[in-house]
Write an enzyme that holds these catalytic residues in place. Sequence first.
Site, mmCIF file in Angstrom:
data_model
loop_
_atom_site.group_PDB
_atom_site.id
_atom_site.type_symbol
_atom_site.label_atom_id
_atom_site.label_comp_id
_atom_site.label_asym_id
_atom_site.label_seq_id
_atom_site.Cartn_x
_atom_site.Cartn_y
_atom_site.Cartn_z
ATOM 1 N N HIS A 152 6.051 5.410 -0.613
ATOM 2 C CA HIS A 152 5.320 5.025 -1.821
ATOM 3 C C HIS A 152 3.853 5.461 -1.811
ATOM 4 O O HIS A 152 3.173 5.344 -2.834
ATOM 5 C CB HIS A 152 5.438 3.515 -2.062
ATOM 6 C CG HIS A 152 5.571 3.149 -3.500
ATOM 7 N ND1 HIS A 152 5.988 1.895 -3.927
ATOM 8 C CD2 HIS A 152 5.338 3.867 -4.651
ATOM 9 C CE1 HIS A 152 5.990 1.879 -5.263
ATOM 10 N NE2 HIS A 152 5.601 3.043 -5.715
ATOM 11 N N ASP A 175 8.539 -3.560 -7.217
ATOM 12 C CA ASP A 175 8.426 -3.499 -5.758
ATOM 13 C C ASP A 175 8.557 -4.909 -5.177
ATOM 14 O O ASP A 175 8.219 -5.895 -5.844
ATOM 15 C CB ASP A 175 7.014 -2.940 -5.421
ATOM 16 C CG ASP A 175 6.922 -2.240 -4.080
ATOM 17 O OD1 ASP A 175 7.535 -2.724 -3.122
ATOM 18 O OD2 ASP A 175 6.209 -1.218 -4.005
ATOM 19 N N HIS A 177 6.654 -5.389 -2.700
ATOM 20 C CA HIS A 177 5.293 -5.398 -2.147
ATOM 21 C C HIS A 177 4.275 -5.003 -3.220
ATOM 22 O O HIS A 177 4.623 -4.296 -4.169
ATOM 23 C CB HIS A 177 5.194 -4.379 -1.008
ATOM 24 C CG HIS A 177 6.280 -4.505 0.014
ATOM 25 N ND1 HIS A 177 7.451 -3.780 -0.058
ATOM 26 C CD2 HIS A 177 6.382 -5.295 1.112
ATOM 27 C CE1 HIS A 177 8.227 -4.108 0.966
ATOM 28 N NE2 HIS A 177 7.620 -5.027 1.688
ATOM 29 N N ASP A 179 1.460 -3.219 -2.436
ATOM 30 C CA ASP A 179 0.910 -1.901 -2.060
ATOM 31 C C ASP A 179 -0.540 -1.747 -2.528
ATOM 32 O O ASP A 179 -0.966 -0.662 -2.942
ATOM 33 C CB ASP A 179 1.794 -0.764 -2.608
ATOM 34 C CG ASP A 179 3.183 -0.748 -1.972
ATOM 35 O OD1 ASP A 179 3.386 -1.430 -0.940
ATOM 36 O OD2 ASP A 179 4.076 -0.067 -2.513
ATOM 37 N N HIS A 192 1.460 3.743 2.708
ATOM 38 C CA HIS A 192 2.374 3.359 1.613
ATOM 39 C C HIS A 192 2.124 1.918 1.171
ATOM 40 O O HIS A 192 2.617 1.528 0.110
ATOM 41 C CB HIS A 192 3.850 3.607 1.979
ATOM 42 C CG HIS A 192 4.478 2.570 2.867
ATOM 43 N ND1 HIS A 192 5.844 2.318 2.864
ATOM 44 C CD2 HIS A 192 3.936 1.745 3.795
ATOM 45 C CE1 HIS A 192 6.116 1.378 3.758
ATOM 46 N NE2 HIS A 192 4.980 1.022 4.329
HETATM 47 N N1 LIG Z 1 5.853 0.849 -0.163
HETATM 48 C C1 LIG Z 1 6.161 -0.088 0.717
HETATM 49 N N2 LIG Z 1 7.412 -0.266 1.072
HETATM 50 N N3 LIG Z 1 5.170 -0.836 1.219
HETATM 51 C C2 LIG Z 1 5.296 -1.837 2.215
HETATM 52 C C3 LIG Z 1 3.948 -2.367 2.634
HETATM 53 C C4 LIG Z 1 4.066 -3.451 3.651
HETATM 54 C C5 LIG Z 1 2.747 -4.097 4.056
HETATM 55 N N4 LIG Z 1 2.180 -4.853 2.965
HETATM 56 C C6 LIG Z 1 1.738 -3.044 4.539
HETATM 57 O O1 LIG Z 1 0.720 -2.873 3.939
HETATM 58 O O2 LIG Z 1 2.002 -2.393 5.531
HETATM 59 MN MN LIG Z 2 6.163 0.182 -2.511
HETATM 60 MN MN LIG Z 3 8.096 -2.007 -1.209
#
Ligand SMILES: NC(=[NH2+])NCCC[C@H](N)C(=O)O
Ligand SMILES: [Mn+2]
Ligand SMILES: [Mn+2]
Length: 356
Positions: A152, A175, A177, A179, A192
Amino acid sequence: MSALRATALRSLSGRAIAPRLARAHSSRSEYFLRPLTETAPSPTYEYKFLEQPATVSVLSYPFSGGQPRAGVDKGPDHLVEAGLLKQLQSLGWHVEYSEGAVDQLLATVKSDADIGKMKQPRAVSAVTKQLAADVAAVAQGGKLPLTLGGDHSLAVGTVAGTKRKFPDAALVWVDAHADINTPLTTDSGNLHGCPVSFLLGLEGTDVAPFNEWLKPCLKPEDLVYIGLRDIDNGEKKILKDLGVKVFTMHDVDKHGIGKVMDLVLDHIGRDRPIHLSYDVDALDPTITPSTGTPVRGGLNFREGHYIAEAIAETGNLVALDVVEVNPSLGEDAASVAQTVAIGCSLSRAALGETLL
Ligand SMILES: NC(=[NH2+])NCCC[C@H](N)C(=O)O
Ligand SMILES: [Mn+2]
Ligand SMILES: [Mn+2]
């Protein structure tokens, strides 16, 4: 030279091949040459910010450098092998396909030591810079870019590219998350988990190598989230401080997805271009198991598709990302096939597939 010409057209094996040869022999490039317009002359909805004939330009970006797990770079090939291009064509779209020259871009990155907490910052910056140019070129041509990831972090490029053509575009981010970590708040250092903060230009994002090409292009009120359920503490503070509109899984449970999508469209308005950035981990891991950061308690199959259908119905979609399909993860081959199939069906739903 246009940005897109810099991307290589590739054979099914991933080998760079000359376009003329590709036209003669690559099964993928048939979609350029023999659109089946007799069967379906145009998509279900009128996509009002696109030119006719409605054309989707599929951009394959096999990139995994925004996170540590190998395999997410194989996502695009699996989606294409599953028949995505032909499926979109049978929905009435003219379909173009090109593959980002990720290997060549990464070859320009000699060493990529952490910068602060950021991991692989030069790789992510080099790839997203080119992707922004590719997406912008497609959008300038009146076509809809569908970016297949890849992780991502790619959305730094896709959204920046969309915003060059449509400065007023809203961003719908689906999502588990948010992000929206910054280089200062991230625990993992994985980019990501940070693309939204770079697009907003939050504190800590004015850093090399990104600040050499990326300008903040998104306002907090342009952004809506759906499906969130794993938000880091630093992210919670950012979301609250900025007043970003968020529909968590709690909100989906409370209102139902139909009401949530009404509220999403009330917030962004019904006459604005929409960029839909779809992380397949928004769906429950029982639905899309082959992804790098699965979180239980996600969207069910219909909720996930309804989001894409409701966006399609507006006719305002101008760009779509489908990211975080990782065919190397999941219990077995059936898990992978299911995740890939849902990457395809979410894409179709956003591009106007209806149940009747
Ligand atoms: N695009 C994704 N799957 N992102 C997951 C991020 C997980 C966590 N919040 C991080 O910053 O590492
Ligand atoms: Mn994501
Ligand atoms: Mn995600």
